[in-house]
Design an enzyme around this catalytic site. Structure first.
Site: not given
Ligand code: KIV
Length: 275
Positions: A56-57, A95, A124, A126, A193
């Protein structure tokens, strides 16, 4: 079609959770990068990246937001689908965006969308102790899960900024306990992280599942970075843990290859990238 895939697979078999587990057991570092489109996906496959994350970056590096909070399920599905088309060998993780897993039923519904519509093989999310029930529920439905601990960017407004986590004895112990509990709940990977290297080492040593770090020091089982950071596309202040792999590379493909080699040979991360 099936025969073609088998032929390709016999030379470079696609990475799966068992491959990643074996890499940890064999002491081979796992090289991971984020990716958001098909062209870069093809390139990362050719560079022999083991795991690709549609993070989600994308809210920050693609959409220009200050945080990952505005990213929606539709955004991640769109980018994951485009990345999936370009990948053969790397393991694709997507994500779960902010508030897409507020309940276990919602998490299951959205994880299924990431897999069926986005082509992801793992999701993934959090979270620590608060997400145990959700991880258990997803794992109970045979969904592969990566649990993201340490700096959790979706919580930026709650924690008051992007900063190193787990510096104090109590928060470090809590993170270790959370990582163990998430593994017991069924997480297949733990991602850490922005934490002190010593804590990264302890957690990787205590868990059986692979531990991937971003700013978590050299002694975890693999490394991940944001693709645009290693290609020096990101403007503004860059986090301490990133490195510009375009330096001396000449092309994005060579930069990605150099990153994979540096991770495998353990020359990245160096002390200046660690906390
Ligand atoms: O969203 C993302 O790119 C991430 C990485 C920084 C691990 O969670």
């Amino acid at each position: 079609m099936y025969t073609q895939l088998q032929l390709r697979g016999s030379a470079r078999p696609p990475v799966n959770v068992a491959t990643l587990g074996k890499m940890k057991a064999d002491g081979e570092k796992i090289a991971c990068l984020t990716c958001y489109d098909a062209s870069f996906a093809v390139l990362l496959d050719e560079a022999d990246v083991d795991l690709v994350l549609v993070g989600d970056s994308l809210g920050m590096v693609i959409q220009g937001h200050d945080t990952t909070v505005p990213v929606t399920m539709e955004h991640v599905i769109y980018h994951s689908r485009t990345v999936a088309r370009g990948l053969y060998r790397p393991f694709l993780v997507a994500d779960m965006p902010f508030m897409s897993y507020a309940s276990k039923e919602q998490a299951l519904q959205n994880a299924v969308r990431l897999m069926q519509e986005g082509g992801a093989k793992m999701v993934k999310l959090e979270g620590g102790a608060g997400q145990l029930e959700i991880v258990e529920f997803l794992a109970g439905h045979d969904i592969a899960v990566c649990a993201h601990l340490g700096l959790k960017p979706q919580s930026v407004h709650k924690i008051g900024g992007f900063r190193v986590q787990g510096r104090e004895e109590q928060t470090a112990k809590q993170m270790l306990d959370d990582a163990k509990a998430l593994e017991s709940a069924g997480a297949d990977i733990v991602l850490l992280e922005c934490i002190p290297s010593a804590l990264g080492k302890t957690i990787a040593g205590e868990l059986d599942v692979p531990v991937i770090g971003i700013g978590a020091g050299p002694d975890v089982d693999g490394q991940i970075l944001v693709l645009y950071d290693i290609l020096d596309i990101t403007t503004g202040r860059k986090p301490r843990f990133t490195r510009n792999f375009m330096e001396g590379a000449g092309s994005p493909l060579q930069a990605a290859k150099n990153y994979v080699r540096a991770v495998k040979e353990r020359s990245y991360p160096a002390p200046e990238h660690c906390f």
